[in-house]
Motif scaffolding. Structure first.
Motif, PDB file in Angstrom:
ATOM      1  N   SER A 676       0.802  -1.224   0.000  1.00 20.00           N
ATOM      2  CA  SER A 676       0.000   0.000   0.000  1.00 20.00           C
ATOM      3  C   SER A 676       0.835   1.275   0.000  1.00 20.00           C
ATOM      4  N   ARG A 677       2.171   1.161  -0.021  1.00 22.52           N
ATOM      5  CA  ARG A 677       2.989   2.368  -0.053  1.00 22.52           C
ATOM      6  C   ARG A 677       2.857   3.055  -1.415  1.00 22.52           C
ATOM      7  N   GLY A 678       2.801   4.378  -1.417  1.00 19.70           N
ATOM      8  CA  GLY A 678       2.604   5.107  -2.661  1.00 19.70           C
ATOM      9  C   GLY A 678       1.115   5.276  -2.962  1.00 19.70           C
ATOM     10  N   SER A 679       0.817   6.017  -4.016  1.00 23.33           N
ATOM     11  CA  SER A 679      -0.584   6.254  -4.372  1.00 23.33           C
ATOM     12  C   SER A 679      -1.180   5.020  -5.036  1.00 23.33           C
ATOM     13  N   ALA A 680      -2.509   4.940  -4.999  1.00 22.88           N
ATOM     14  CA  ALA A 680      -3.199   3.796  -5.607  1.00 22.88           C
ATOM     15  C   ALA A 680      -2.960   3.766  -7.117  1.00 22.88           C
ATOM     16  N   GLU A 681      -2.931   4.960  -7.761  1.00 25.80           N
ATOM     17  CA  GLU A 681      -2.714   5.015  -9.210  1.00 25.80           C
ATOM     18  C   GLU A 681      -1.314   4.509  -9.563  1.00 25.80           C
ATOM     19  N   TYR A 682      -0.317   4.945  -8.780  1.00 27.43           N
ATOM     20  CA  TYR A 682       1.057   4.505  -9.045  1.00 27.43           C
ATOM     21  C   TYR A 682       1.185   2.988  -8.874  1.00 27.43           C
ATOM     22  N   ASN A 683       0.593   2.451  -7.815  1.00 26.26           N
ATOM     23  CA  ASN A 683       0.690   1.011  -7.551  1.00 26.26           C
ATOM     24  C   ASN A 683      -0.013   0.194  -8.626  1.00 26.26           C
ATOM     25  N   GLY A 714      -2.530  -3.771  -8.388  1.00 25.57           N
ATOM     26  CA  GLY A 714      -2.077  -2.741  -7.451  1.00 25.57           C
ATOM     27  C   GLY A 714      -2.140  -3.216  -6.015  1.00 25.57           C
ATOM     28  N   GLU A 715      -2.734  -2.383  -5.157  1.00 29.52           N
ATOM     29  CA  GLU A 715      -2.816  -2.687  -3.721  1.00 29.52           C
ATOM     30  C   GLU A 715      -4.192  -3.185  -3.318  1.00 29.52           C
ATOM     31  N   THR A 716      -5.043  -3.552  -4.316  1.00 25.29           N
ATOM     32  CA  THR A 716      -6.461  -3.825  -4.031  1.00 25.29           C
ATOM     33  C   THR A 716      -6.716  -5.207  -3.458  1.00 25.29           C
TER      34      THR A 716
END
Length: 741
Positions: A676-683, A714-716
């Motif tokens: 979850s580090r960083g923005s959701a879009e970046y991940n 991503g982080e989802t």
């Protein structure tokens, strides 16, 4: 008949008169007893019925009549006694001769203790046995009105406090306690006060204890070559800080009442200052008189001490008996342990102290005044020795008269030469002796790494300061290594560790390797594992980029590298494969010949059936990829989508599994997941790029591109907590999901 009836009437009348006296009919206890026995029984029953707390009430029985005499503490107690006597079997009447005690208000206890130790007391008590021990009821007045049941214990506790006092008075009025007196010392006074720290609810104590003055009131000090020690009396524990500020924390101080006056602490400090200026000596203070004896370093010091002791408060006197004697050996010593350097020694006067302070700073205050300095060259000689000691890692400096001895360790041979230069030429008559040991041979830090078959690694060489065998193994990506490195005091740990980590990323691709790693260079000669011949130049270019400047790399192809056209049977699939440009591809099946029509032959006996090789299914394909990833992980360069070199072997293994499964009409989704580090879009973007990198690597190894796709989650879809580093590492993963077309 009339005679019989008359006899019966006489008998019944006798029984009635004998058994009835209290209104009870035919009670059991007096049947067949005479008058004396009945009286004894009633007397015993009456005595037993008196409550144990009513010690001032007694009974008298005449026949069957009970008479109660004495004092009751209150009406409730009296009523309880009369009720109990009225319940005595066999009694006829109860005569009440009980009177109530007078009510004392306030309810009091008073005691006095004289100088000769004689104690007298008076006061109130509800019973003769209320107190036990030293307090008797002989001088106490019986009275009701005691505050509560805690009162006797409070009286005994307060009375016991008189034992540590003289000329004392104790007054207790209801729940208020007043105690005055004289204690022998502060300890006794504090002990008495502590007795009243905890009292029952509702009780209060006013304790006012004086202390017998201590005479004489003394303070002593002794100074030897080993140090200085003080012991003496102070007015209270709270005053200890004032004295320790003047004489140090090691003094043995005892609180005692009777300090002469408020000038006495400063008088003690003046005596302590004088003693500290002596080389050896003693100080004794008795009340307002100070006596000090000892040796002064020089006449100047002796005169300064005498002058200071002439300025005293009114009523105070001082006697000083001081001598001055040159030292047999004039010394200066220094000790260095890491960054800590301590100095001690002698100086002739304050001007020399100022000269040496230029070399040793505030520690010049630790030097003692003493006569006997060799000559005017000595301060400069001390300065040269201090400069030399500063050049050591650890060591000892000793100057005795005109001889300097320096012993210790230096970082390397060059440092030893620098120390010798710092001392330089010495004045005539002076001598220098050096005993220096170099901690390092002066060679640079270089680590050698030898990697052989079976994933074994051996290390050797000289390591920079702080780098351990375990850190080297970890940087190389190995669980452990054999051999070992020799520690040194040289810098460069981070630089060498960075170069080791660069090599560690490629270790899984090596069949064998030899490397030398320094702070500013990397030399590597390696044989790549089979299957990498096609990327030899690309791999070398990637290594040069990863290793940084001054990287000398030599790569060779494994002798086990198959030649194009080599064939094998895949143990997992049972299919024949052909090696072509670094990949094992499934060998095309040869066309079957046309069947020849012939007359049917008689059918032979059926032969034993043989099992066909099972074709992979959706479930078996999923299980095979799961097994391949068990205990392994596809890794990427930090914050990038580039595959880490350590993942090449796993990608090769997965490619073989995927090619066989896809031939059965099954498709595959490669999923990328991040923490979850960083923005959701970046991940989301990073996970898609990483999944795409895996797909591209698999397609390069012969996997049908039309049957494999990449998806970034991503982080989802975390499978562990992102609150810990372990959980974050678990969530960074690549998944393989099979689907039936």
């Amino acid at each position: 008949m009339r005679t019989v009836i008359g006899i019966l009437i006489l008998v019944l009348g006798y029984l009635f008169l004998g058994f009835v006296g209290t209104g009870k009919i035919l009670t059991h206890w007096n049947f067949g007893k005479d008058t004396k026995e009945i009286e004894t029984f009633v007397a015993q029953s009456a005595a037993d019925s008196i409550p144990v707390t009513a010690t001032l009430v007694e009974t008298h029985v005449s026949g069957r009549d009970i008479t109660a005499n004495g004092l009751a503490e209150n009406q409730d107690q009296k009523d309880a006694i009369l009720s109990a006597l009225n319940d005595v079997e066999g009694r006829r009447v109860v005569n009440d001769n009980i009177t109530l005690m007078d009510i004392a208000s306030p309810y009091a206890f008073h005691a006095e203790k004289t100088d000769d130790g004689n104690v007298t007391y008076s006061g109130n008590t509800p019973r003769n046995d209320t107190f036990s021990g030293e307090i008797t009821s002989e001088t106490l007045s019986l009275a009701s009105g005691m505050p509560d049941n805690e009162w006797p214990n409070v009286v005994k506790k307060s009375f016991g406090a008189l034992g540590a006092l003289t000329n004392a008075k104790l007054d207790i009025s209801n729940r208020n306690i007043t105690l005055t007196g004289l204690a022998e010392n502060l300890e006794n006074r504090d002990g008495v006060a502590q007795l009243f720290d905890v009292l029952p609810d509702g009780y209060a104590a006013n304790v006012n204890i004086d202390v017998t003055p201590t005479r004489p009131y003394v303070f002593d000090g002794q100074k030897t070559t080993d140090g200085i020690a003080f012991q003496g009396l102070i007015p209270s524990v709270d005053a200890a800080g004032e004295f320790t500020d003047m004489i140090g924390t090691d003094a043995q101080l005892k609180p005692a009442f009777g300090m002469p006056d408020e000038n006495w602490p400063a008088f003690v400090g003046k005596g302590a200052d004088a003693l500290e200026q002596l080389t050896i000596g003693e100080m004794s203070i008795v009340d307002r008189t100070l006596t000090i004896t000892g040796e002064a370093a020089n006449p100047t010091v002796a005169l300064a001490i005498q002058s200071a002791l002439n300025d005293l408060p009114h009523g105070y006197t001082a006697n000083a008996d001081l001598t001055v004697k040159p030292l047999d050996e004039y010394t200066f010593r220094g000790s260095k342990n890491g960054e800590q350097i301590d100095y001690a020694g002698f100086i002739p006067d304050e001007s020399v102290r100022e000269d040496i302070a230029e070399f040793i700073g505030d520690q010049a205050e630790n030097l003692q005044l003493a006569a006997g300095m060799p000559d005017e060259n000595w301060p400069a000689f001390v300065g040269a020795g201090v400069d030399a000691l500063n050049g050591l890692e650890d060591g000892e400096l000793t100057i005795v008269d005109r001889k300097l001895t320096l012993t210790g360790t230096v970082e390397n041979p060059n440092a030893a030469d620098n120390v010798a230069t710092q001392i330089g030429k010495v004045p005539q008559g002076y001598d220098v002796e050096l005993h220096l040991t170099a901690l390092d041979d002066g060679a640079p830090a270089v680590i050698s790494f030898d990697y052989g078959e079976g994933a074994n690694g051996t290390i050797s060489g000289k390591a920079p300061n702080g780098l351990t065998d375990g850190e080297v193994a970890g940087a190389l990506g190995l669980a452990s290594v054999s051999g070992g490195i020799t520690p040194s005091r040289l810098s460069g740990k981070d630089e060498i560790k960075t170069r080791l980590m660069a090599i560690g990323g490629w270790v899984p691709t090596f069949e064998t390797a030899k490397a030398s790693i320094g702070t500013d260079f990397t030399e590597l000669s390696a044989v790549l594992r089979p299957g990498q011949a096609c990327r030899l130049e690309e791999t070398k270019a990637e290594m040069i980029t990863a290793f940084g400047e001054n990287a000398d790399i030599s790569l060779q192809v494994s002798q086990q590298e198959p030649a194009n056209g080599s064939e094998r049977v895949n143990e997992q699939t049972g299919k024949s494969e052909v090696y072509q440009d670094c990949f094992w591809l499934v060998k095309p099946e040869e066309p079957k010949p046309e069947p020849v029509i012939s007359q049917p032959e008689p059918e032979p006996d059926p032969a034993p059936q043989t099992e066909d090789v099972a074709l992979p299914t959706l479930a078996t394909c999923q299980q095979r990829t799961t097994d391949a990833l068990k205990g392994a992980k596809i890794n990427f360069v930090t914050a990038k989508a580039d595959l880490d070199p350590s993942s090449i072997e796993l990608i090769d293994q997965l490619a073989e599994i995927l090619r066989v499964c896809i031939e059965q009409g099954i498709s595959l989704e490669v999923g990328g997941h991040t923490d979850s580090r960083g923005s959701a879009e970046y991940n989301a973007q990073l996970s898609l790029e990483r999944a795409s990198s895996v797909v591209a690597a698999l397609v390069e190894r012969g996997v049908d591109a039309s049957a494999i796709s990449a998806k970034g989650y991503g982080e989802t879809d975390p499978i562990a907590s992102n609150e810990t580093e372990e959980g974050q590492a678990t969530n960074r993963r690549t998944t393989f999901t099979w689907n039936q077309n």
